[in-house]
Design a protein around this motif. Structure first.
Motif, PDB file in Angstrom:
ATOM      1  N   ARG A  89       0.831  -1.207   0.000  1.00  0.00           N
ATOM      2  CA  ARG A  89       0.000   0.000   0.000  1.00  0.00           C
ATOM      3  C   ARG A  89       0.865   1.256   0.000  1.00  0.00           C
ATOM      4  NH1 ARG A  89      -5.356   0.573   1.547  1.00  0.00           N
ATOM      5  NH2 ARG A  89      -6.001   2.650   2.239  1.00  0.00           N
ATOM      6  N   GLY A  90       1.963   1.207   0.749  1.00  0.00           N
ATOM      7  CA  GLY A  90       2.853   2.370   0.816  1.00  0.00           C
ATOM      8  C   GLY A  90       3.509   2.679  -0.513  1.00  0.00           C
ATOM      9  N   PHE A  91       3.955   1.651  -1.222  1.00  0.00           N
ATOM     10  CA  PHE A  91       4.602   1.865  -2.513  1.00  0.00           C
ATOM     11  C   PHE A  91       3.596   2.327  -3.563  1.00  0.00           C
ATOM     12  CE2 PHE A  91       8.412  -1.163  -1.673  1.00  0.00           C
ATOM     13  CZ  PHE A  91       9.048  -0.146  -0.981  1.00  0.00           C
ATOM     14  N   GLU A  92       2.367   1.813  -3.508  1.00  0.00           N
ATOM     15  CA  GLU A  92       1.343   2.283  -4.444  1.00  0.00           C
ATOM     16  C   GLU A  92       1.037   3.758  -4.207  1.00  0.00           C
ATOM     17  OE1 GLU A  92       0.052   1.227  -7.035  1.00  0.00           O
ATOM     18  OE2 GLU A  92       0.619  -0.871  -7.052  1.00  0.00           O
ATOM     19  N   SER A  93       0.961   4.138  -2.937  1.00  0.00           N
ATOM     20  CA  SER A  93       0.708   5.542  -2.607  1.00  0.00           C
ATOM     21  C   SER A  93       1.854   6.423  -3.083  1.00  0.00           C
ATOM     22  CB  SER A  93       0.508   5.683  -1.092  1.00  0.00           C
ATOM     23  OG  SER A  93       0.227   7.025  -0.748  1.00  0.00           O
ATOM     24  N   GLU A  94       3.087   5.933  -2.935  1.00  0.00           N
ATOM     25  CA  GLU A  94       4.244   6.702  -3.395  1.00  0.00           C
ATOM     26  C   GLU A  94       4.243   6.837  -4.915  1.00  0.00           C
ATOM     27  OE1 GLU A  94       8.685   6.888  -1.825  1.00  0.00           O
ATOM     28  OE2 GLU A  94       8.393   5.101  -3.070  1.00  0.00           O
ATOM     29  N   ALA A  95       3.831   5.771  -5.616  1.00  0.00           N
ATOM     30  CA  ALA A  95       3.759   5.837  -7.078  1.00  0.00           C
ATOM     31  C   ALA A  95       2.685   6.823  -7.527  1.00  0.00           C
ATOM     32  CB  ALA A  95       3.492   4.448  -7.660  1.00  0.00           C
ATOM     33  N   ASP A  96       1.570   6.892  -6.786  1.00  0.00           N
ATOM     34  CA  ASP A  96       0.552   7.912  -7.073  1.00  0.00           C
ATOM     35  C   ASP A  96       1.176   9.299  -6.970  1.00  0.00           C
ATOM     36  OD1 ASP A  96      -1.366   5.955  -7.358  1.00  0.00           O
ATOM     37  OD2 ASP A  96      -2.190   6.205  -5.348  1.00  0.00           O
ATOM     38  N   PHE A  97       1.875   9.515  -5.861  1.00  0.00           N
ATOM     39  CA  PHE A  97       2.474  10.816  -5.558  1.00  0.00           C
ATOM     40  C   PHE A  97       3.477  11.216  -6.646  1.00  0.00           C
ATOM     41  CE2 PHE A  97       5.528  13.621  -3.537  1.00  0.00           C
ATOM     42  CZ  PHE A  97       4.744  14.467  -2.771  1.00  0.00           C
ATOM     43  N   LEU A  98       4.401  10.305  -6.940  1.00  0.00           N
ATOM     44  CA  LEU A  98       5.424  10.593  -7.939  1.00  0.00           C
ATOM     45  C   LEU A  98       4.817  10.717  -9.338  1.00  0.00           C
ATOM     46  CD1 LEU A  98       8.186   8.115  -6.703  1.00  0.00           C
ATOM     47  CD2 LEU A  98       8.252  10.615  -6.535  1.00  0.00           C
ATOM     48  N   GLY A  99       3.832   9.869  -9.631  1.00  0.00           N
ATOM     49  CA  GLY A  99       3.221   9.889 -10.955  1.00  0.00           C
ATOM     50  C   GLY A  99       2.591  11.224 -11.295  1.00  0.00           C
ATOM     51  N   VAL A 100       1.847  11.805 -10.340  1.00  0.00           N
ATOM     52  CA  VAL A 100       1.222  13.100 -10.630  1.00  0.00           C
ATOM     53  C   VAL A 100       2.284  14.198 -10.740  1.00  0.00           C
ATOM     54  CG1 VAL A 100      -1.005  12.511  -9.611  1.00  0.00           C
ATOM     55  CG2 VAL A 100       0.736  13.575  -8.173  1.00  0.00           C
ATOM     56  N   GLU A 101       3.391  14.057 -10.009  1.00  0.00           N
ATOM     57  CA  GLU A 101       4.498  15.016 -10.175  1.00  0.00           C
ATOM     58  C   GLU A 101       5.075  14.927 -11.585  1.00  0.00           C
ATOM     59  OE1 GLU A 101       6.596  15.772  -5.849  1.00  0.00           O
ATOM     60  OE2 GLU A 101       7.371  14.156  -7.107  1.00  0.00           O
ATOM     61  N   TYR A 102       5.286  13.703 -12.060  1.00  0.00           N
ATOM     62  CA  TYR A 102       5.904  13.514 -13.369  1.00  0.00           C
ATOM     63  C   TYR A 102       5.003  14.024 -14.496  1.00  0.00           C
ATOM     64  CZ  TYR A 102       9.054  10.344 -10.816  1.00  0.00           C
ATOM     65  OH  TYR A 102       9.955   9.803  -9.932  1.00  0.00           O
ATOM     66  N   MET A 103       3.708  13.704 -14.418  1.00  0.00           N
ATOM     67  CA  MET A 103       2.819  14.161 -15.490  1.00  0.00           C
ATOM     68  C   MET A 103       2.660  15.678 -15.447  1.00  0.00           C
ATOM     69  SD  MET A 103      -0.941  12.782 -14.218  1.00  0.00           S
ATOM     70  CE  MET A 103      -1.751  13.327 -15.733  1.00  0.00           C
ATOM     71  N   TYR A 104       2.679  16.254 -14.251  1.00  0.00           N
ATOM     72  CA  TYR A 104       2.618  17.710 -14.112  1.00  0.00           C
ATOM     73  C   TYR A 104       3.858  18.351 -14.727  1.00  0.00           C
ATOM     74  CZ  TYR A 104       2.741  22.278 -11.728  1.00  0.00           C
ATOM     75  OH  TYR A 104       2.824  23.619 -11.432  1.00  0.00           O
ATOM     76  N   LYS A 105       5.024  17.802 -14.423  1.00  0.00           N
ATOM     77  CA  LYS A 105       6.275  18.353 -14.954  1.00  0.00           C
ATOM     78  C   LYS A 105       6.341  18.209 -16.477  1.00  0.00           C
ATOM     79  CE  LYS A 105      11.189  18.631 -13.802  1.00  0.00           C
ATOM     80  NZ  LYS A 105      11.775  18.611 -15.141  1.00  0.00           N
TER      81      LYS A 105
END
Length: 337
Positions: free
Chosen positions: A213-229
């Protein structure tokens, strides 16, 4: 008497004014709580958007990760061969080049330390997955399920984040630590023990892509950063999963794949939305959709239609032959017996 009356009136007025002032103050607090204040970080850590590409987000070797980048690439290459030996890949250049271009743009705006190989699997499943070392596969069903390019980019960014943060290596290290604690090989110790454990022939099943669950949450967090950038509207990520989740009951066999390896629970969607509101400064323009994306979807639909037509033409059919004159007729089976 008049003095007391005047004092009483003054007390009532002042009390009312104080109460009114308190109400206004509380109203201001409530308004402030509804306003999303964007926080800026410049510490080189996971919330520092300007440092994307140079941040350390978990791939360093140590007690939490026994795998070098080279070993992760080798691991991913082995599993990529298995995937491709059992899958049908899309070879249409219009589709493959477009998906590669979208993916590589996201990779350039990520923390990944490995190069990516991106391919499209001919499958109705609404899914995508990235193996260690950057071997990335996008199902054609996902492309068709997305309403626009930003939705597709959001799912792809999430998968890229798993590789960028070395989640498979870290998840597997945790498993090795737990297993080694209960076997005699623990005496060998640490990464050396891991080497002995590997030599014993324990293979990693594809279920390793079911992250904690923690890694999925981190991937959510990083993913929205990457698509935003990369210039995409981050709201498209949560919008896609909320919409697809609502379709899950109606198309269980195909939609469920999207949630097998990264289930989008309501609290995760809400958390991601909060992070978008408080971490990513609003922009005047985002990339949401392109004509290329719609053309790729149309091309996939054309391929599907052609294939369906060929399958219908080549499907065997039965025709009852009429007996010629003088030829005995075969008895018709009685359904009652």
């Amino acid at each position: 008497m008049q003095f007391r009356l005047a004092a009483l009136c003054l007390f009532v007025v002042s009390s009312g004014l104080a109460a009114f002032t308190q109400i206004l103050a509380q109203h201001d607090v409530d308004d402030a709580s509804q306003t999303h204040i964007v926080k800026h970080y410049h510490d080189g850590h996971i919330r520092d958007i300007d440092a994307i590409g140079t941040r350390k987000i978990g791939c360093n070797r140590g007690i939490g990760n026994w795998y070098s980048l080279e070993s992760q690439i080798a691991m991913g290459k082995d599993y990529a061969r298995q995937v491709e030996s059992t899958s049908r890949l899309v070879t249409d250049p219009l589709i493959t080049e477009y998906i590669r271009r979208i993916g590589q743009n996201l990779v350039r705006n990520s923390d990944s330390q490995v190069a990516f190989t991106i391919k499209v699997i001919d499958s109705d499943d609404v899914n995508a997955f990235a193996l260690p070392g950057g071997f990335f596969y996008v199902d054609s069903g996902l492309i068709l399920a997305a309403d626009d390019e930003a939705e597709l980019a959001g799912v792809m960014a999430h998968e890229i984040a798993h590789v960028a943060a070395c989640h498979v290596a870290r998840e597997r290290t945790r498993g090795q630590l737990m297993n080694l604690a209960s076997v005699s090989m623990m005496m060998v110790g640490g990464p050396i023990g891991y080497g002995v454990y590997e030599a014993a022939g324990f293979a990693m099943p594809m279920t390793v892509l079911k992250f904690s669950r923690g890694f999925e949450s981190e991937a959510d967090f990083l993913g929205v950063e990457y698509m935003y950038k990369a210039g995409y509207d981050p709201q498209a990520f949560t919008a896609f999963f909320e919409r697809v989740k609502s379709l899950e009951k109606r198309r269980q066999s195909k939609i469920a794949k999207a949630f097998e390896t990264h289930p989008q629970t309501p609290d995760r969607i809400a958390k991601t939305q909060k992070e978008i509101n408080t971490l990513l400064p609003a922009r005047s323009e985002y990339t949401v959709d392109t004509s290329e994306f719609q053309e790729v979807k149309a091309q996939l639909n054309r391929i599907e239609n052609r294939r369906s037509g060929i399958e219908n033409v080549t499907r065997p059919t039965l025709r009852r032959r009429t007996p010629t004159e003088g030829e005995p007729k075969l008895p018709i089976p009685d359904d009652k017996h």
